[in-house]
Design an enzyme around this catalytic site. Sequence first.
Site, PDB file in Angstrom:
ATOM      1  N   ARG A  61      28.699  59.669  -2.605  1.00  0.00           N
ATOM      2  CA  ARG A  61      28.000  58.429  -2.255  1.00  0.00           C
ATOM      3  C   ARG A  61      27.247  58.568  -0.929  1.00  0.00           C
ATOM      4  O   ARG A  61      26.099  58.131  -0.789  1.00  0.00           O
ATOM      5  CB  ARG A  61      29.011  57.278  -2.183  1.00  0.00           C
ATOM      6  N   ASN A 103      20.002  40.520  -1.651  1.00  0.00           N
ATOM      7  CA  ASN A 103      20.432  40.779  -3.030  1.00  0.00           C
ATOM      8  C   ASN A 103      20.392  39.488  -3.845  1.00  0.00           C
ATOM      9  O   ASN A 103      20.559  38.403  -3.298  1.00  0.00           O
ATOM     10  CB  ASN A 103      21.879  41.313  -3.001  1.00  0.00           C
ATOM     11  N   HIS A 105      22.437  37.810  -7.061  1.00  0.00           N
ATOM     12  CA  HIS A 105      23.678  38.005  -7.813  1.00  0.00           C
ATOM     13  C   HIS A 105      23.824  36.876  -8.842  1.00  0.00           C
ATOM     14  O   HIS A 105      23.587  35.709  -8.531  1.00  0.00           O
ATOM     15  CB  HIS A 105      24.873  37.998  -6.853  1.00  0.00           C
TER      16      HIS A 105
END
Length: 212
Positions: A61, A103, A105
């Site tokens: 990652r 973001n 969501h």
Amino acid sequence: MRSLVILISGRGSNLQALLEANLPVDKITVISNNPQAEGLAIARQYHVDTLVINHRDYPDRESFDTALAEKIDACQPKLVALAGFMRILSDAFVAHYTERLINVHPSLLPAFTGLNTHARALQEGIKIHGCTVHFVTSQLDHGPIVIQAAVPILADDNEETLAARVLQQEHRIYPQAIRWFMQGQLELTGNLVKVHQANTRDIALHSPGLQE
Ligand code: GAR
């Protein structure tokens, strides 16, 4: 220069809503971690620069996030928008973009963080569901909330019908939030976002009735 970087992984319907919104930005770059993302073709239709950084090419990652951040920083973005970017981001990545990472969501946060939000909402029997645009912090699907939209859950809803109703609202609130950001209308204090020069009914909650 007001540069916007949009990160995607798949379908790209939110990306399309952002590209159609005629946002007050000078440059948009779309980056996908998935070479097969349908959103890449949408970006090309709109003559927007695209980049693919395949997470499978990186051993972990951290190394993927470092490579991604390098590409993003080369665009000198004022804002980085996650639009269906289905990767968990490392703390270092999130910290690097503090207050400029946003973001969308598919739930009324803080309820239903994570995946399968519509199925879980149906299972819980809640009557109002929706979507949220928020600044990203290191806690998954948490962070200062900019705007939310609510939708009713109907007796005969299934996951698909509910997802479609929520998605329609995502396409309304995400461009709105980014427009506010680019116009300097958002003030962040701790976990709270104040939206300057906007009506409360635009900010806090679209409550689209059944007729909408
Ligand atoms: C959207 O519903 C978005 O809210 C969700 O993925 C979908 C992407 O669709 N994002 C998350 O769940 C992030 N936690 P799209 O590719 O058509 O925009």
